[in-house]
Write an enzyme that holds these catalytic residues in place. Structure first.
Site, PDB file in Angstrom:
ATOM      1  N   GLY A 239      58.394  95.580 -10.939  1.00 14.97           N
ATOM      2  CA  GLY A 239      57.421  95.555 -10.556  1.00 14.97           C
ATOM      3  C   GLY A 239      56.531  96.074 -11.753  1.00 14.97           C
ATOM      4  N   PRO A 240      55.188  96.222 -11.294  1.00 12.47           N
ATOM      5  CA  PRO A 240      54.526  96.634 -12.763  1.00 12.47           C
ATOM      6  C   PRO A 240      54.555  98.123 -13.140  1.00 12.47           C
ATOM      7  CG  PRO A 240      53.102  95.375 -11.474  1.00 12.47           C
ATOM      8  CD  PRO A 240      54.763  95.403 -10.284  1.00 12.47           C
ATOM      9  N   PRO A 241      54.294  98.100 -14.144  1.00 14.75           N
ATOM     10  CA  PRO A 241      53.682  99.628 -14.614  1.00 14.75           C
ATOM     11  C   PRO A 241      53.443 100.892 -13.091  1.00 14.75           C
ATOM     12  CG  PRO A 241      53.493  98.394 -16.064  1.00 14.75           C
ATOM     13  CD  PRO A 241      53.292  97.531 -15.097  1.00 14.75           C
ATOM     14  N   THR A 243      54.522 101.201 -10.415  1.00 16.63           N
ATOM     15  CA  THR A 243      54.453 101.089  -9.103  1.00 16.63           C
ATOM     16  C   THR A 243      55.758 102.072  -8.062  1.00 16.63           C
ATOM     17  OG1 THR A 243      55.933  99.310  -9.087  1.00 16.63           O
ATOM     18  CG2 THR A 243      53.443  98.937  -8.794  1.00 16.63           C
ATOM     19  N   THR A 246      60.700 104.168 -11.100  1.00 12.88           N
ATOM     20  CA  THR A 246      61.414 105.249 -11.228  1.00 12.88           C
ATOM     21  C   THR A 246      61.650 106.747  -9.904  1.00 12.88           C
ATOM     22  OG1 THR A 246      61.184 105.370 -13.726  1.00 12.88           O
ATOM     23  CG2 THR A 246      61.728 107.555 -12.992  1.00 12.88           C
ATOM     24  N   GLU A 463      23.097  92.171 -16.450  1.00 17.18           N
ATOM     25  CA  GLU A 463      23.930  92.776 -15.349  1.00 17.18           C
ATOM     26  C   GLU A 463      22.990  92.597 -14.351  1.00 17.18           C
ATOM     27  OE1 GLU A 463      26.969  94.025 -15.491  1.00 17.18           O
ATOM     28  OE2 GLU A 463      25.922  94.850 -17.529  1.00 17.18           O
ATOM     29  N   HIS A 466      24.750  89.209 -13.863  1.00 24.88           N
ATOM     30  CA  HIS A 466      25.793  88.794 -12.863  1.00 24.88           C
ATOM     31  C   HIS A 466      24.859  89.480 -11.313  1.00 24.88           C
ATOM     32  CE1 HIS A 466      27.954  88.827 -16.667  1.00 24.88           C
ATOM     33  NE2 HIS A 466      27.891  89.555 -16.651  1.00 24.88           N
ATOM     34  N   ASP A 537      32.413  88.530 -21.317  1.00 24.24           N
ATOM     35  CA  ASP A 537      32.493  88.175 -20.522  1.00 24.24           C
ATOM     36  C   ASP A 537      32.382  87.088 -20.918  1.00 24.24           C
ATOM     37  OD1 ASP A 537      31.054  89.344 -18.713  1.00 24.24           O
ATOM     38  OD2 ASP A 537      28.846  88.930 -19.724  1.00 24.24           O
TER      39      ASP A 537
END
Length: 677
Positions: A239-241, A243, A246, A463, A466, A537
């Site tokens: 899995g991703p770091p 999550t 450990t 901004e 967007h 962007d």
């Protein structure tokens, strides 16, 4: 400074209480003896002075000049030591007279004792000198003998010390060269005080279910073996770091009443050849002695990388040897009954296929980023030690943090507590959490950053572009907050509430691409020139366009073709397509981006009045919310599922800033001079 060392050793002693004893160390004795020898050596040099060795003929001249006061003759070695008179030191030693010391002396090699006696008798008869002459069998003192043998003794002692260190003795703690092949695994035996349990692992219900089954098998194996089941040999957590991979392993160590060996993949790798394989053998040897037990290898990709990828010019690859030994121990001729191996990695795509096959790692447990329900449970775990008031709504926090991992949520809770303490509060409130998210996502707020009025207007127009497009595009992520306050490297930022989708359509991607180009389009339409603020962007738009055409097959001229290799093995240094295809991909990317750019400019021209009001409001207020867009543009035509969920939660006060965690590709930031966030 007075409070720094107020520990247990500084408590006032009661009568009869003994102070802490200093630990005895043999090295202090070595140091004292060595210092004493050095001191005696220099002392003898300073008091006795230097000894000058001269020839027999030169010595005869000094005797005739009455420069000698005392002579000691060695009958065995045919040498003599003569003491020089103080008034003759400059005559005998010349330039070295200042180094002669208190007892200046010279050494002379004589032909024989009889020759010296004849010479001395002749000089005494001629000049009547009164020189003290004595005959001794040996002029070498015990100190001279010690100094001659001292280098040999020191070398021999150093050799013995190094051998003891290399063999792990002599206080070396087993860290010598001869113990380098021993395993570095940390053992948590039965009854160890491990505070992490499955109660501390929130979310990850499916992963916990399989992990708990492994622990249950070790505790009660007959429940499974009676019906023919076998214990799995290994489980790989992928899995991703951040999550919780450990953390799951720590919970296993806390729950299972069996020995638990914990180590990292890099612990096997050493500069010495063959050490990794030796440590693997030693690890499994210890595990067999403690069976049943669990071995946990964190970041197994350090040794589990696919073999044959590294160009080592034919040399012996230590990592491959270590991996070969691990494969053999996991499923060789020997039996490792009762030993379960847990491993964690976030790079499963580079692991060797032999390591992933059934019989070695029988289960691959995927630990994904938590969804909204899991985030709610994770917040509850990390909020236990935090003092909060009634304004904090865990449901609201979970909805506002899409894309957060467990480590991110822990960081948010800690940062919120720090912000509250900085403001002098006794409890952590809702606005502290929202400010913490804002701090983590965008960086430190820089209200004192110097910007001119023209720059502020350009940033506001960017901004506002967007924000305007995200309001009128159906599949664009709904806007939550826009600000032109510099934060981190960004001069302005827009926060969105991304929809947590499992699949994404082409129309949704194109709308997101059009919204990203809104800042650059607004600058061209309303300012008349473009700036470097759209660097981030453009980077994201370009990457998304290439992914849509090269990987997802969303091009009209290259439909249903994917040049993506998930295994990372097929293509190497060559492209999987011709130069003509590469040129066609570039043209398709350019056409897709240009189409969305023109679409963005058309929408902005259509809603130019509302955009101008929004930009002016940004210049004056610096921060605006979705409610402000609603007042300017009216009710949004399309309501996404994220907005529906947001409305179900308690609406925040107007003066509270809502910060939304960006999901990598869901937060826009305008940056100065090509810098990207």
């Amino acid at each position: 400074m007075d409070n720094y060392n107020k520990g247990e050793n500084n408590r006032p002693k009661t009568p009869g209480m003994k102070g802490p004893k200093m630990p005895f160390n043999l090295y202090w004795i070595y140091l004292i003896v060595f210092a004493a020898i050095i001191g005696m050596y220099f002392f003898s040099e300073n008091t006795g002075g230097i000894q000058k060795e001269i020839a027999w003929s030169e010595f005869q001249g000094y005797v005739k000049d009455n420069s000698i006061s005392k002579i000691v003759v060695d009958n065995k070695s045919n040498t003599l030591k003569a003491t020089v008179r103080k008034d003759s030191v400059s005559h005998v030693f010349k330039a070295d007279a200042d180094k002669a010391g208190d007892k200046p002396s010279i050494l002379v090699k004589i032909p024989s004792a009889d020759k010296f006696s004849d010479f001395y008798d002749k000089v005494r008869a001629e000049h009547n000198y009164n020189i003290d002459v004595s005959y001794e069998p040996n002029t070498t003192s015990a100190w001279d003998i010690l100094l001659s043998f001292l280098p040999i003794v020191l070398i021999f002692g150093l050799f013995i010390y190094m051998m003891r260190r290399m063999s792990g003795g002599g206080g070396g703690g087993g860290g010598g060269v001869f113990s380098v092949g021993k395993s570095k695994a940390q053992l948590y035996d039965k009854g160890s005080d491990l505070r992490v349990t499955f109660k501390d692992v929130a979310g990850l219900s499916e992963a916990k279910e399989e992990i708990e089954e492994i622990v249950e098998f070790l505790k009660n194996p007959s429940r499974y073996t009676e019906i023919g089941g076998k214990i799995p040999k290994g489980a790989l957590l992928v899995g991703p770091p951040g999550t919780g991979k450990t953390l799951l392993a720590k919970a296993v160590a806390g729950e299972a009443n069996v020995p638990f060996f914990s180590l990292s993949g890099s612990d096997f790798v050493e500069m010495f050849v063959g050490v990794g394989a030796s440590r693997v053998r030693d690890l499994f040897k210890q595990a067999k002695e403690k069976s049943p037990c669990i071995i946990f290898i964190d970041e197994i990709d350090a040794i589990g990388r696919a073999r044959g990828r590294n160009l080592n010019m034919g040399s012996n690859d230590e990592r491959e040897n270590t991996l070969n030994q691990l494969l053999t121990e996991m499923d060789g001729f020997g039996t490792n009954s009762g030993i379960i191996i847990l491993a964690a990695t976030n790079r499963a795509d580079i692991l060797d296929k032999a390591l992933l096959r059934a019989g070695r790692f029988d289960r691959q447990i995927t630990v994904d980023l938590p969804d909204v329900n899991d985030r709610k449970e994770i917040f509850k775990v990390h909020l236990r030690p935090v003092k909060i008031d009634d304004t904090v709504d865990v449901e609201f926090l979970a909805r506002q943090t899409p894309g957060f991992s467990g480590a991110d949520i822990a960081n948010v809770c800690n940062e919120a507590a720090l912000i509250a303490a900085r403001k002098g509060k006794k409890v952590v409130q809702k606005d502290d959490f929202t400010n913490a998210v804002d701090r983590i996502v965008g960086g430190l707020e820089k209200k004192n950053k110097v910007t001119t009025l023209d720059e502020r207007k350009t940033i506001a127009i960017h901004e506002a572009g967007h924000a305007t497009l995200s309001w009128f595009l159906q599949y664009a992520n709904p806007l939550v907050k826009v600000t032109i306050v510099p934060r981190g490297k960004a001069l302005g930022a827009a926060w969105y509430l991304p929809e947590e989708r499992q699949i994404t359509t082409k129309e949704q991607m194109l709308d997101e691409m059009c919204a990203l180009l809104g800042g650059r389009a607004a600058e061209e339409v309303f300012v008349g020139h473009i700036s470097s603020g759209a660097a981030n962007d453009l980077e994201r738009v370009t990457k998304q366009a290439y992914a849509m055409i090269s990987y997802l097959g969303m091009s009209e001229k290259l439909p249903n073709i994917s040049y993506y290799d998930s295994s990372g093995e097929a293509y190497g240094f060559t492209k999987p397509y011709s130069e003509e295809t590469a040129l066609l991909i570039d043209k398709e990317v350019q056409a897709m981006i240009n189409e969305q750019y023109e679409r963005a400019k058309d929408l902005l021209r259509k809603h130019a009045g509302g955009h101008e009001k929004l930009a002016n409001l940004l210049v004056t207020e610096e921060v605006i919310f979705a409610e402000d867009l609603k007042k300017i543009f009216g009710e949004r035509q399309w309501v996404s599922r994220s907005e529906e969920i947001l409305k179900e939660t308690e609406e925040p006060p107007k003066d509270v800033e809502i910060e939304i965690k960006k999901d990598g590709d869901n937060t826009d930031m305008i940056t100065p001079e090509g810098q990207s966030e």
